[in-house]
Design an enzyme around this catalytic site. Structure first.
Site, PDB file in Angstrom:
ATOM      1  N   ARG A 158       0.938  -1.267  -0.117  1.00  0.00           N
ATOM      2  CA  ARG A 158       0.160   0.043   0.052  1.00  0.00           C
ATOM      3  C   ARG A 158       0.872   1.234   0.013  1.00  0.00           C
ATOM      4  O   ARG A 158       0.614   2.123   0.726  1.00  0.00           O
ATOM      5  CB  ARG A 158      -0.895   0.130   1.086  1.00  0.00           C
ATOM      6  CG  ARG A 158      -2.004  -1.117   1.184  1.00  0.00           C
ATOM      7  CD  ARG A 158      -2.962  -1.277   0.359  1.00  0.00           C
ATOM      8  NE  ARG A 158      -3.516  -2.496   0.363  1.00  0.00           N
ATOM      9  CZ  ARG A 158      -3.002  -3.582  -0.379  1.00  0.00           C
ATOM     10  NH1 ARG A 158      -2.029  -3.599  -1.193  1.00  0.00           N
ATOM     11  NH2 ARG A 158      -3.546  -4.676  -0.422  1.00  0.00           N
ATOM     12  N   SER A 204     -10.860  -1.213   3.552  1.00  0.00           N
ATOM     13  CA  SER A 204     -10.314  -1.378   4.845  1.00  0.00           C
ATOM     14  C   SER A 204      -9.713  -0.331   5.701  1.00  0.00           C
ATOM     15  O   SER A 204      -9.292   0.732   4.986  1.00  0.00           O
ATOM     16  CB  SER A 204      -9.086  -2.471   4.613  1.00  0.00           C
ATOM     17  OG  SER A 204      -9.621  -3.831   4.310  1.00  0.00           O
ATOM     18  N   GLU A 274      -5.176   2.828   6.959  1.00  0.00           N
ATOM     19  CA  GLU A 274      -4.864   2.795   5.684  1.00  0.00           C
ATOM     20  C   GLU A 274      -5.574   3.779   5.188  1.00  0.00           C
ATOM     21  O   GLU A 274      -5.185   4.592   3.965  1.00  0.00           O
ATOM     22  CB  GLU A 274      -5.481   1.544   5.031  1.00  0.00           C
ATOM     23  CG  GLU A 274      -5.386   1.382   3.613  1.00  0.00           C
ATOM     24  CD  GLU A 274      -5.774   0.088   2.957  1.00  0.00           C
ATOM     25  OE1 GLU A 274      -5.590  -1.220   3.705  1.00  0.00           O
ATOM     26  OE2 GLU A 274      -6.342   0.098   1.850  1.00  0.00           O
TER      27      GLU A 274
HETATM   28  C1  LIG Z   1     -15.819  -1.323  -1.080  1.00  0.00           C
HETATM   29  C2  LIG Z   1     -14.355  -0.903  -1.119  1.00  0.00           C
HETATM   30  C3  LIG Z   1     -13.561  -2.107  -1.346  1.00  0.00           C
HETATM   31  C4  LIG Z   1     -12.228  -1.726  -1.454  1.00  0.00           C
HETATM   32  N1  LIG Z   1     -11.174  -2.778  -1.744  1.00  0.00           N
HETATM   33  C5  LIG Z   1      -9.876  -2.528  -1.739  1.00  0.00           C
HETATM   34  C6  LIG Z   1      -8.805  -3.558  -1.969  1.00  0.00           C
HETATM   35  O1  LIG Z   1      -9.123  -4.841  -1.929  1.00  0.00           O
HETATM   36  N2  LIG Z   1      -7.664  -3.213  -2.048  1.00  0.00           N
HETATM   37  C7  LIG Z   1      -7.179  -2.092  -1.712  1.00  0.00           C
HETATM   38  O2  LIG Z   1      -6.020  -1.762  -1.947  1.00  0.00           O
HETATM   39  N3  LIG Z   1      -7.948  -0.880  -1.737  1.00  0.00           N
HETATM   40  C8  LIG Z   1      -9.343  -1.441  -1.380  1.00  0.00           C
HETATM   41  N4  LIG Z   1     -10.128  -0.023  -1.274  1.00  0.00           N
HETATM   42  C9  LIG Z   1      -9.606   1.092  -0.867  1.00  0.00           C
HETATM   43  C10 LIG Z   1      -9.728   2.084  -2.178  1.00  0.00           C
HETATM   44  O3  LIG Z   1     -10.430   1.766  -3.372  1.00  0.00           O
HETATM   45  C11 LIG Z   1      -8.140   2.395  -2.496  1.00  0.00           C
HETATM   46  O4  LIG Z   1      -7.225   2.862  -1.578  1.00  0.00           O
HETATM   47  C12 LIG Z   1      -7.952   3.252  -3.779  1.00  0.00           C
HETATM   48  O5  LIG Z   1      -6.640   3.067  -4.134  1.00  0.00           O
HETATM   49  C13 LIG Z   1      -8.585   4.814  -3.880  1.00  0.00           C
HETATM   50  O6  LIG Z   1      -8.602   5.202  -4.912  1.00  0.00           O
HETATM   51  P1  LIG Z   1      -9.358   6.433  -5.647  1.00  0.00           P
HETATM   52  O7  LIG Z   1      -9.283   6.692  -6.609  1.00  0.00           O
HETATM   53  O8  LIG Z   1     -10.714   6.573  -4.800  1.00  0.00           O
HETATM   54  O9  LIG Z   1      -8.485   7.418  -4.473  1.00  0.00           O
HETATM   55  P2  LIG Z   1      -8.889   8.711  -3.478  1.00  0.00           P
HETATM   56  O10 LIG Z   1      -9.500   7.884  -2.220  1.00  0.00           O
HETATM   57  O11 LIG Z   1      -9.842   9.628  -4.099  1.00  0.00           O
HETATM   58  O12 LIG Z   1      -7.420   9.139  -3.113  1.00  0.00           O
HETATM   59  C14 LIG Z   1      -6.566   8.359  -2.410  1.00  0.00           C
HETATM   60  C15 LIG Z   1      -5.119   9.089  -2.345  1.00  0.00           C
HETATM   61  O13 LIG Z   1      -4.560   9.023  -3.701  1.00  0.00           O
HETATM   62  C16 LIG Z   1      -4.437  10.200  -3.846  1.00  0.00           C
HETATM   63  N5  LIG Z   1      -4.693  10.283  -5.391  1.00  0.00           N
HETATM   64  C17 LIG Z   1      -5.680  10.075  -6.180  1.00  0.00           C
HETATM   65  N6  LIG Z   1      -5.446  10.217  -7.429  1.00  0.00           N
HETATM   66  C18 LIG Z   1      -4.243  10.685  -7.669  1.00  0.00           C
HETATM   67  C19 LIG Z   1      -3.627  11.134  -8.883  1.00  0.00           C
HETATM   68  N7  LIG Z   1      -4.084  11.217  -9.940  1.00  0.00           N
HETATM   69  N8  LIG Z   1      -2.093  11.414  -8.623  1.00  0.00           N
HETATM   70  C20 LIG Z   1      -1.715  11.501  -7.424  1.00  0.00           C
HETATM   71  N9  LIG Z   1      -2.278  11.154  -6.004  1.00  0.00           N
HETATM   72  C21 LIG Z   1      -3.522  10.778  -6.126  1.00  0.00           C
HETATM   73  C22 LIG Z   1      -5.169  11.334  -3.483  1.00  0.00           C
HETATM   74  O14 LIG Z   1      -4.574  12.605  -3.444  1.00  0.00           O
HETATM   75  C23 LIG Z   1      -5.268  10.499  -1.903  1.00  0.00           C
HETATM   76  O15 LIG Z   1      -4.037  10.759  -1.198  1.00  0.00           O
HETATM   77  C24 LIG Z   1     -11.747  -0.361  -1.139  1.00  0.00           C
HETATM   78  C25 LIG Z   1     -12.593   0.573  -1.096  1.00  0.00           C
HETATM   79  C26 LIG Z   1     -14.085   0.391  -1.126  1.00  0.00           C
HETATM   80  C27 LIG Z   1     -14.712   1.398  -0.599  1.00  0.00           C
END
Ligand SMILES: Cc1cc2nc3c(=O)[nH]c(=O)nc-3n(C[C@H](O)[C@H](O)[C@H](O)COP(=O)(O)OP(=O)(O)OC[C@H]3O[C@@H](n4cnc5c(N)ncnc54)[C@H](O)[C@@H]3O)c2cc1C
Length: 279
Positions: A158, A204, A274
């Site tokens: 992560r 998580s 996380e």
């Molecule tokens: C139901 C559910 C299931 C999930 N399952 C998993 C799983 O199996 N495994 C897992 O690892 N995670 C899981 N997650 C967590 C989540 O989806 C991840 O952490 C994902 O990477 C977040 O992506 P996001 O686009 O929503 O980023 P955001 O939540 O919008 O942002 C997260 C971080 O990324 C940064 N960021 C976003 N885009 C960029 C960019 N273009 N450049 C630089 N920084 C950026 C943001 O500034 C922030 O710091 C789950 C979440 C949910 C709700």
């Protein structure tokens, strides 16, 4: 450029928490993004890039603005090389690849992330993580556009270079494998069985400490179903906090502290989050 004033947090994040953010900017392209950042820096305004808000706990107290890269959504598949914009949906990408008989990213089907957020966090599940398939990432470093190879992106559990430096992911290139058996549905079935997908959440809450499962530690602390207002530890999966009504970021944060304190008192293990708090 589209600007959303007084944006409802629940419309831009998967926790669907109550509250508002001053402004969300949605730039059309890199040029607009660069100009916007220069202007925000000049005006001393804090900003944060947001993907799908699926790993964020955002409070109305956050006094900065958000930048959403949903217009960075180009997809180009040439043979087994997939180039995709950082605002593209990860699950949608899995479906496109499956259609082309390209295998690798199926594990990520059902993770509600954008490509940018997934790379920032190096998302993983079922023994895979996204860095297993990355070839290059194009990013914005200050005012400069750079392309870094996988080895230069410092991926870990992560973790990636994006967590430690102020870089913006613009585009990613994946190398996948051709296969006649590209199955992704089993991963979604597994998620439906084990995760409380019927409620808003951000996945998580805590990282797994080495050798332990965070969910198991929370369950053993007797915290399943424990709540602070409408933020509740899921009965289905103790490493999920779910929003069962009109939770606010403050409720989630209070609940996180209670969980950390109780697990530490019981086991001596400190659970690191996380999810990211903006407030
Ligand atoms: C139901 C559910 C299931 C999930 N399952 C998993 C799983 O199996 N495994 C897992 O690892 N995670 C899981 N997650 C967590 C989540 O989806 C991840 O952490 C994902 O990477 C977040 O992506 P996001 O686009 O929503 O980023 P955001 O939540 O919008 O942002 C997260 C971080 O990324 C940064 N960021 C976003 N885009 C960029 C960019 N273009 N450049 C630089 N920084 C950026 C943001 O500034 C922030 O710091 C789950 C979440 C949910 C709700």
């Amino acid at each position: 450029m589209e600007i959303i004033n007084k944006a409802k947090i629940r419309e831009y994040t998967t926790y669907k928490l109550d509250g508002e953010i001053k402004k969300i900017y949605i730039p059309e392209d890199v040029l607009e993004l660069k100009k916007l950042i220069l202007k925000l820096k000049k005006d001393n305004i804090k900003y944060k890039i947001i993907g799908n808000g699926s790993n964020m706990i955002i409070s109305s107290k956050y006094d900065g603005v958000l930048i959403k890269l949903s217009k960075f959504d180009k997809l180009d598949i040439k043979d087994n090389i997939v180039k995709v914009g950082s605002g593209y949906s990860l699950s949608k990408l899995v479906l496109k690849c499956v259609k082309e008989n390209l295998s690798g990213l199926e594990f990520a089907y059902g993770i509600p992330a954008t490509i940018g957020g997934a790379i920032y966090q190096n998302v993983g599940a079922y023994g895979y993580s996204i860095d297993d398939f990355i070839k290059y990432v194009t990013l914005l470093d200050g005012n400069e556009i750079k392309t870094l190879s996988k080895d230069e992106l410092n991926f870990g559990y992560r973790d990636s270079i994006f967590k430690h430096k102020n870089l913006i992911c613009l585009e990613a290139t994946f190398e996948l494998k051709y296969s006649n058996d590209v199955s992704y549905k089993k991963y979604m079935e597994e998620r439906r069985l084990k995760q409380p997908l019927e409620y808003p959440s951000a996945g998580s809450v805590f990282l797994n400490p080495i050798g332990y499962s965070a969910g198991k530690l929370i369950e053993e602390a007797g915290l399943k179903g424990f709540r602070v207002n409408d933020a509740m530890v899921s009965y289905k999966h103790a490493n999920f906090i779910v929003n069962v009504g009109r939770a606010r970021a403050e409720d989630v944060i209070k609940l996180i502290r209670i969980i950390q304190d109780k697990v530490q008192a019981d086991t001596g293990i400190y659970l690191e989050t996380e999810q990211e708090y903006l407030g």
